[in-house]
Enzyme design. Structure first.
Site, PDB file in Angstrom:
ATOM      1  N   HIS A   5       0.877  -1.182   0.000  1.00  0.00           N
ATOM      2  CA  HIS A   5       0.000   0.000   0.000  1.00  0.00           C
ATOM      3  C   HIS A   5       0.911   1.228   0.000  1.00  0.00           C
ATOM      4  CE1 HIS A   5      -3.060   2.900   1.121  1.00  0.00           C
ATOM      5  NE2 HIS A   5      -3.984   1.969   0.996  1.00  0.00           N
TER       6      HIS A   5
ATOM      7  N   ARG B 154      -5.901  10.444  -0.225  1.00  0.00           N
ATOM      8  CA  ARG B 154      -5.462  11.001  -1.517  1.00  0.00           C
ATOM      9  C   ARG B 154      -6.666  11.265  -2.413  1.00  0.00           C
ATOM     10  NH1 ARG B 154      -2.263   6.802  -3.717  1.00  0.00           N
ATOM     11  NH2 ARG B 154      -2.774   5.607  -1.862  1.00  0.00           N
TER      12      ARG B 154
HETATM   13  O1  MEZ Z   1      -9.019  -1.781  -0.660  1.00  0.00           O
HETATM   14  C1  MEZ Z   1      -8.245  -1.408   0.211  1.00  0.00           C
HETATM   15  O2  MEZ Z   1      -7.138  -1.904   0.354  1.00  0.00           O
HETATM   16  C2  MEZ Z   1      -8.628  -0.245   1.044  1.00  0.00           C
HETATM   17  C3  MEZ Z   1     -10.059   0.107   1.086  1.00  0.00           C
HETATM   18  C4  MEZ Z   1      -7.667   0.405   1.664  1.00  0.00           C
HETATM   19  C5  MEZ Z   1      -7.658   1.841   1.912  1.00  0.00           C
HETATM   20  O3  MEZ Z   1      -6.760   2.499   1.404  1.00  0.00           O
HETATM   21  O4  MEZ Z   1      -8.535   2.352   2.626  1.00  0.00           O
END
Ligand code: MEZ
Length: 571
Positions: free
Chosen positions: A327, A347
């Site tokens: 992430h 974002r």
């Molecule tokens: O789908 C995801 O990983 C999610 C909803 C994460 C996020 O950034 O909130």
């Protein structure tokens, strides 16, 4: 609070803000999105999957000779807790229609649909408590094509593009076509989606979405969905039995090659129990706690890829297990919460990633793998990162912009979880940016399924993050939340249909012996015993003492006592 040495860099963020704000108020992108060529360059140069030692060939099992993520190959080339002669399968301890392994969103959905559509009983066996799952931890939202300018076809095209056109098309079709129905299913169960003044569903953008498609419950979306599903499961104790702190450690097969249940391990009494089931659903989630390439993770404590290894030993094929999602925005500072998720919705609402000089260096809503790679490049190659006291590094995510764009109070109202996560450490994200770095977030691949959640093994179904194929090699935000709902429900439906007609043969764990033999034949030498169950955070010196205490047995065998076997064999 941020340490004093970061003040100079924070000042630069403030100085560049008026210009960036002006740009953000215009309809054009605040930074040029990358071309296909630029994307390829940044991915190959900086995504952790492309590091030299990131992948290696696995030497055993259905994917033998394929290059997989190194830590996954290690996981698969490991010993089982059990051998076939250690468990008496003649008299199973429990019998049920569906055995569902995992108590997160996918597992709960499967049990509910099997009950509601087929009148079938389930056992949900879960390693920790029901709801201790990545489902609970997702924040920003769930994608579904519900707005008037959107359609499942557009959603399909975005998901396929995000996955670099490698997704299994039939799975993406199922995901996107079932999406709107899932929104209703969850709302009928009690999920309170964010709404506009006129009562319509509120939708937002996520990385890689061509339409606003992200439905949310503020930034507690996963918690809201999980709580609702758990309530519904708990409302039916006569039909759905929940066994907590009882992870599955191995699948049971029958002599005709059907999956026929699993061996569970009671973490409190340290006993093994056998469950005979007409069909079995693996819904064990992902593997973030393997800390691939040493990355921090957004994942919950139990995310150790247990379902992968059990299914693999039994003969199920895996797909895209060379691809890991980082992430883009995990917490880098405060270090007490290093790796925690900072939702992509920040974002989506206008937050901008900035280097130590307060400069934007990437379009804020590139697909995840691209955005994460650009942040790594900025820190590693361009020296644009801000070091933390313990040797991490991060870039700023300029959150104060959000209130400036949407009005004072917006951040606290729409991102209460994020606000609280930082204010505990004296950082008010409406006034100060967050320091972030990519964090291991999602298992892009998994056990291969078709649109009915079927695997290569009759009677074995998989749903949610444990499955592979849907997202190709890169998942878009909010598609995992939809995934575990769509495929959890489908698993309940199709595993239920199967359970109604199957006739099981003699139960067997012979596949464990064959796997051991395959390891030996391939010359694999390892101390690793899996499923991992609980990740160890003990430092090396402590681990050494633990090994000594175990009398040089395989690590872990002293922890897992096979009382069932001892009692039955009269030992
Ligand atoms: O789908 C995801 O990983 C999610 C909803 C994460 C996020 O950034 O909130």
């Amino acid at each position: 609070m941020y340490p004093d040495y970061m003040a100079e860099s924070l000042l630069k963020v403030v100085q560049t803000r008026p210009k960036r704000l002006e740009l953000a108020r215009k309809p054009d992108p605040v930074y040029p999105p990358m071309s296909a060529e630029e994307r390829r360059t940044v991915l190959e140069g900086f995504h952790p999957d492309f590091e030299a030692s990131a992948r290696r060939k696995v030497r055993v099992g259905p994917n033998r000779d394929e290059s997989l993520t190194t830590e996954v190959a290690d996981l698969l080339e490991s010993h089982a807790w059990l051998r076939s002669n250690q468990v008496d399968l003649k008299k199973p301890d429990f019998e049920t229609d569906l055995l569902i392994i995992g108590g997160g969103g996918a597992g709960c959905n499967a049990a509910l649909v099997a009950m509601k559509e087929h009148g079938l009983r389930s056992i949900i066996a879960t390693k920790l408590r029901m709801g201790d799952a990545n489902t609970m931890m997702s924040q920003g939202g769930m994608q579904a094509a519900v707005s008037r300018t959107d359609s499942p076809t557009r959603h399909y095209l975005d998901a396929i593009g995000g996955g670099h056109f490698e997704n299994k098309p039939e799975l993406v079709r199922a995901l996107t076509e079932d999406g709107p129905g899932v929104v209703k299913w969850l709302e009928d169960l009690g999920v309170c989606w964010d709404k506009e003044q006129d009562g319509s569903l509120k939708t937002m953008h996520g990385g890689g979405t061509s339409r606003k498609r992200m439905l949310s419950c503020r930034d507690y979306t996963g918690a809201m969905i999980m709580r609702t599903l758990m309530d519904e499961v708990r409302n039916h104790p006569d039909m759905i039995e929940v066994k907590e702190f009882m992870p599955a450690v191995e699948l049971i097969m029958d002599d005709k090659g059907h999956c026929a249940g699993a061996v569970l391990y009671d973490m409190e009494s340290e006993e093994f129990f056998t469950v005979k089931a007409k069909s079995t659903v693996v819904a064990t989630g992902g593997y973030g706690r393997l800390h691939i390439r040493g990355y921090d993770t957004t994942n919950h404590y139990g995310a150790t890829g247990d379902g992968l290894v059990m299914a693999y030993r039994a003969g199920a094929k895996l797909m895209y297990m060379d691809s890991v999602q980082y992430h883009p925005t995990g917490v880098s500072f405060p270090e007490q919460i290093a790796g925690f998720l900072v939702t992509e919705a920040i974002r989506g609402a206008g937050g901008q990633p900035l280097n130590k000089d307060g400069e934007l260096f990437v379009f804020p809503r590139e697909p995840r793998d691209i955005e994460a790679s650009a942040i790594i490049r900025e820190c590693v190659q361009n020296g644009g990162g801000v070091p933390t006291p313990s040797g991490r590094v991060g870039v700023w995510l300029d959150s104060p912009l959000i209130d400036m764009l949407h009005g004072e109070g917006y951040t606290e109202k729409h991102f209460p979880a994020m606000y609280r996560q930082f204010i505990r450490y004296g950082i008010d994200i409406t006034k100060l940016p967050m320091l972030i770095y990519p964090s291991l977030h999602y298992q892009n691949g998994g056990i291969e399924i078709n649109e009915r959640c079927e695997t290569d093994l009759p009677g074995l179904y998989v749903a949610g993050e444990a499955s592979g194929g849907l997202h190709g090699r890169n998942r878009l935000m909010g598609n995992s939340v939809l995934d575990y709902n769509v495929f959890g429900r489908r698993a309940g439906k199709y595993a239920g249909e199967y359970a109604k007609k199957v006739k099981l043969g003699k139960l067997s764990l012979a596949h464990l012996d064959s796997y051991e033999k395959e390891l030996a034949d391939a010359g694999v030498k390892t101390d690793l015993v899996t499923p991992v169950l609980l990740p160890s955070y003990a430092p090396e010196d402590v681990r050494k003492r633990q090994l000594l205490r175990a009398d040089n047995e395989l690590p872990g065998t002293s922890v897992l006592h096979n009382r069932l076997h001892d009692e039955r064999s009269g030992a």
